[in-house]
Design a protein around this motif. Structure first.
Motif, mmCIF file in Angstrom:
data_model
loop_
_atom_site.group_PDB
_atom_site.id
_atom_site.type_symbol
_atom_site.label_atom_id
_atom_site.label_comp_id
_atom_site.label_asym_id
_atom_site.label_seq_id
_atom_site.Cartn_x
_atom_site.Cartn_y
_atom_site.Cartn_z
ATOM 1 N N ALA A 39 0.831 -1.213 0.000
ATOM 2 C CA ALA A 39 0.000 0.000 0.000
ATOM 3 C C ALA A 39 0.864 1.260 0.000
ATOM 4 O O ALA A 39 0.532 2.244 -0.665
ATOM 5 N N HIS A 43 0.867 4.161 -2.862
ATOM 6 C CA HIS A 43 0.727 5.581 -2.527
ATOM 7 C C HIS A 43 1.909 6.386 -3.063
ATOM 8 O O HIS A 43 1.718 7.437 -3.680
ATOM 9 N N ASP A 63 -7.634 8.344 -7.521
ATOM 10 C CA ASP A 63 -7.214 7.627 -6.317
ATOM 11 C C ASP A 63 -5.720 7.359 -6.365
ATOM 12 O O ASP A 63 -5.285 6.382 -6.965
ATOM 13 N N ASP A 65 -3.830 6.505 -3.833
ATOM 14 C CA ASP A 65 -3.453 5.393 -2.970
ATOM 15 C C ASP A 65 -3.735 4.033 -3.595
ATOM 16 O O ASP A 65 -3.157 3.033 -3.189
ATOM 17 N N GLY A 66 -4.604 3.992 -4.572
ATOM 18 C CA GLY A 66 -4.922 2.734 -5.237
ATOM 19 C C GLY A 66 -4.194 2.567 -6.555
ATOM 20 O O GLY A 66 -4.626 1.780 -7.406
#
Length: 184
Positions: A39, A43, A63, A65-66
């Motif tokens: 993750a 990010h 997004d 972070d995704g």
């Protein structure tokens, strides 16, 4: 050290750190309590991509972070870092940019890019057993940038804990980590 040069050298350091992450470490915890290594990598790469897009005047990611990671993490990080560095070089530091937090002076956006990359490559290095130290000159420049960007108000919602005290002989990297609320 000039900010654009510091960003370039921070990207070089980040490329080395990302290249040192092994597949068996992707689920390991990191100093960022809410993220494991996978993750945190998503990010970190997502922020580099998003800032590059903002600087180039392109549509921002929905997004960060995704952000989807590729099998070749090091090559992916280097490619995206090179794109972002090229966007900064072409654009310069005059005027304003929107890198995802609304319009701001371009020099502040560059400091955020520098700070985010340096911080999270430190986090990745610590999580994966690599040497987390930045070269002193870069760490000093990032520390100066941090003092401009990371205020008490930012700490409350920006993922930075209160500064941690360190001794006067602490390395520049340890001073930076401590300022950002991390345990050196």
């Amino acid at each position: 050290m000039e900010l654009l040069e510091a960003l370039s050298r921070t990207f070089d350091h980040g490329t080395t750190i990302v290249g040192g992450v092994t597949p068996d470490q992707l689920d390991a915890p990191t100093p960022c309590r809410e993220w494991d290594v996978r993750a945190l990598l998503a990010h970190t790469v997502g922020v580099v991509v998003n800032i590059g897009r903002g600087v180039a005047g392109e549509e921002l990611l929905a997004d960060m972070d995704g952000f989807p990671l590729e099998a070749g993490l090091q090559a992916q990080f280097r490619r995206e870092a090179d794109r972002t560095l090229a966007a900064w070089t072409k654009r310069g530091l005059e005027g304003e940019v929107d890198i995802g937090a609304g319009p701001m002076p371009a020099a502040v956006g560059l400091r955020i890019n520098l700070l985010d990359t340096a911080t999270h490559t430190w986090d990745l290095a610590r999580a994966t057993g690599q040497d987390a130290d930045l070269p002193d000159e870069i760490a000093g420049t990032v520390l100066e940038a941090s003092r401009v960007v990371v205020t008490d108000d930012i700490r409350s919602f920006g993922g930075f804990d209160a500064a941690v005290p360190v001794g006067a002989t602490a390395s520049r990297t340890d001073q930076l980590a401590a300022y950002l609320g991390r345990q050196p």
